[in-house]
Design a protein around this motif. Sequence first.
Motif, short mmCIF file in Angstrom:
data_model
loop_
_atom_site.label_atom_id
_atom_site.label_comp_id
_atom_site.label_asym_id
_atom_site.label_seq_id
_atom_site.Cartn_x
_atom_site.Cartn_y
_atom_site.Cartn_z
N GLU A 1 60.08 32.06 27.47
CA GLU A 1 59.14 31.62 26.44
C GLU A 1 59.85 31.22 25.15
OE1 GLU A 1 56.01 31.14 26.82
OE2 GLU A 1 55.96 31.90 28.86
N CYS A 2 61.09 31.61 24.98
CA CYS A 2 61.77 31.29 23.73
C CYS A 2 62.17 29.83 23.71
CB CYS A 2 63.00 32.18 23.54
SG CYS A 2 64.26 32.01 24.81
N VAL A 3 62.09 29.21 22.56
CA VAL A 3 62.50 27.83 22.39
C VAL A 3 63.98 27.81 22.05
CG1 VAL A 3 62.16 25.76 21.00
CG2 VAL A 3 60.20 27.15 21.68
N GLN A 4 64.73 26.93 22.72
CA GLN A 4 66.18 26.94 22.56
C GLN A 4 66.67 26.11 21.39
OE1 GLN A 4 67.97 29.16 24.31
NE2 GLN A 4 65.89 29.72 24.90
N ARG A 5 65.72 25.62 20.57
CA ARG A 5 66.09 24.96 19.33
C ARG A 5 65.24 25.54 18.20
NH1 ARG A 5 65.71 20.07 22.63
NH2 ARG A 5 67.83 19.39 23.13
N GLN A 6 65.83 25.63 17.04
CA GLN A 6 65.08 26.03 15.85
C GLN A 6 64.96 24.80 14.96
OE1 GLN A 6 66.61 29.42 13.82
NE2 GLN A 6 65.21 29.21 12.08
N TYR A 7 63.75 24.47 14.54
CA TYR A 7 63.50 23.26 13.76
C TYR A 7 63.44 23.59 12.28
CZ TYR A 7 62.56 21.00 18.20
OH TYR A 7 62.69 20.50 19.46
N HIS A 8 63.99 22.67 11.48
CA HIS A 8 64.04 22.84 10.02
C HIS A 8 63.51 21.57 9.36
CE1 HIS A 8 66.61 26.46 10.40
NE2 HIS A 8 67.13 25.82 11.43
N PHE A 9 62.39 21.68 8.68
CA PHE A 9 61.82 20.55 7.95
C PHE A 9 62.51 20.44 6.60
CE2 PHE A 9 58.49 19.15 4.86
CZ PHE A 9 58.52 17.80 5.22
N ILE A 10 63.05 19.27 6.32
CA ILE A 10 63.75 19.02 5.05
C ILE A 10 62.90 18.07 4.22
CG2 ILE A 10 65.92 18.32 3.98
CD1 ILE A 10 66.15 20.65 6.01
N ASN A 11 62.29 18.60 3.19
CA ASN A 11 61.36 17.81 2.37
C ASN A 11 62.12 17.09 1.26
OD1 ASN A 11 58.98 16.70 1.55
ND2 ASN A 11 58.19 18.55 0.56
N GLU A 12 63.11 16.33 1.68
CA GLU A 12 63.85 15.44 0.80
C GLU A 12 63.84 14.06 1.42
OE1 GLU A 12 67.81 16.76 0.04
OE2 GLU A 12 67.25 18.89 -0.02
N LYS A 13 63.60 13.02 0.63
CA LYS A 13 63.51 11.67 1.17
C LYS A 13 64.90 11.05 1.29
CE LYS A 13 58.82 10.74 -0.46
NZ LYS A 13 57.94 9.80 -1.21
N LYS A 14 65.24 10.67 2.53
CA LYS A 14 66.53 10.05 2.79
C LYS A 14 66.37 8.91 3.78
CE LYS A 14 69.35 14.26 2.13
NZ LYS A 14 70.09 13.78 0.93
N GLU A 15 67.31 7.95 3.74
CA GLU A 15 67.39 6.96 4.80
C GLU A 15 67.77 7.65 6.11
OE1 GLU A 15 70.13 3.96 3.59
OE2 GLU A 15 68.97 3.39 1.80
N TRP A 16 67.49 6.97 7.23
CA TRP A 16 67.71 7.61 8.54
C TRP A 16 69.16 8.07 8.71
CZ3 TRP A 16 70.37 7.30 13.17
CH2 TRP A 16 69.80 7.97 14.26
N ALA A 17 70.12 7.24 8.38
CA ALA A 17 71.54 7.59 8.56
C ALA A 17 71.92 8.76 7.66
CB ALA A 17 72.42 6.38 8.28
N ASP A 18 71.42 8.80 6.45
CA ASP A 18 71.72 9.91 5.55
C ASP A 18 71.06 11.20 6.03
OD1 ASP A 18 73.23 8.30 3.90
OD2 ASP A 18 71.56 7.83 2.56
N ALA A 19 69.86 11.09 6.60
CA ALA A 19 69.21 12.27 7.17
C ALA A 19 70.02 12.80 8.34
CB ALA A 19 67.79 11.91 7.61
N GLN A 20 70.52 11.88 9.15
CA GLN A 20 71.36 12.29 10.29
C GLN A 20 72.62 13.02 9.80
OE1 GLN A 20 71.73 13.21 13.28
NE2 GLN A 20 71.76 11.30 14.46
N ARG A 21 73.23 12.48 8.79
CA ARG A 21 74.45 13.10 8.24
C ARG A 21 74.15 14.49 7.69
NH1 ARG A 21 75.28 9.48 4.82
NH2 ARG A 21 76.32 8.10 6.31
N TYR A 22 73.04 14.63 6.99
CA TYR A 22 72.65 15.93 6.43
C TYR A 22 72.47 16.95 7.55
CZ TYR A 22 69.90 19.44 3.91
OH TYR A 22 69.45 20.62 3.36
N CYS A 23 71.76 16.56 8.62
CA CYS A 23 71.51 17.50 9.72
C CYS A 23 72.82 17.92 10.40
CB CYS A 23 70.58 16.87 10.75
SG CYS A 23 68.88 16.65 10.17
#
Length: 361
Positions: free
Chosen positions: A19-41
């Motif tokens: 039942e456990c999910v093997q990923r933990q999700y984190h919402f980042i409420n900062e506006k970034k372009e897609w590539a910059d969001a990818q880099r941040y993650c």
Amino acid sequence: MAQTLYFPLLLIALCSISECVQRQYHFINEKKEWADAQRYCRENYTVLATVDNRNDMIQLNKSVNYGFVENIWIGLHKTSVYKWHWSSGDPVSFLNWASEQPNSSNECAVMNNGQWINEKCSNTRVFICYNMSRGLVFVNQEMNWRDAQSYCRQNHIDLVSVRNQNENQQLEMFINDRNSAAWIGLFRDSWQWSDQSNSSFRYWAPNNPKVAYNAVIEPKTLGQWGDYFSPYHQYPFICHEDKLIVIQQNLSWSEALRYCRQNHVDLVSVQSVEMQRRVMNVVKLASTEAVWLGLRHSCALGIWFWVSGETVCYQNWAPGNGTSEEDCEPTVRSGAVQSGGNQTWISRPETDRLNFICTNY
């Protein structure tokens, strides 16, 4: 009207589902372009969010307050390479195309007389769902492929997957009894997750995707996905943090167990088809031909067990492996997953030195 048939090969994960999910999700409420969001993650977690199934979507949605945000970047983006996928996320390891098929750019598949034909997804057909408790479900309503997929997901699990010749023969008999060509869960697209995983789960809102290149979650559709043309627009985004880690050190099984328990939680247990898919995604990072799991053979009892204390219910052994009568001389046997091929499980002497998978649960 829906009709059902027990389909045992689709129920292999029923007796023990993690039942456990093997990923933990984190919402980042900062506006970034897609590539910059990818880099941040990548710098702070693992990567922009990947979603494997409906359970993942439920967990991802819990991380977001949709009442206060606009579109949200996830890790799905369009490429130039088209691949076939199963709607359920099962790996495509078996194909049974009719002669001269697939013969066009059509992107969805029907089964007819046991063979597969690719058709326009906008065509209307009856279809086959699967259900964990009921097996195959024949739905005698004509729908286009995407509506059929939605119906199956809302009322059962998903459109049916076909993973081997035996399942294909069972499905052929089931469909031929009703004298119909029917949608199955096979489709192709050119979308790819930024972590390069094989996940084929899609949750598009109506009339999507169109012609754009990056996927967003649309709050106005209650979490369904749209596509957005410009990756340069700035949106908040969701990262995920993997809970399975491939350790690229060559250790014996006992040394690997000690390492995981000292630095993480344990060697990984694989208790469901879903977990096996997660293992298949991460094991590609290994540098050895096989990778240790938390699977151990007891010579005294003649059984295999997970060191986490869980019973071995779901199994994915390669032929000739995983028997109760293992040769315990000169050393005890432990379980590993192959890093190539079908990524099935094999029995290896515990003294072999392999990479291994730790879990953070």
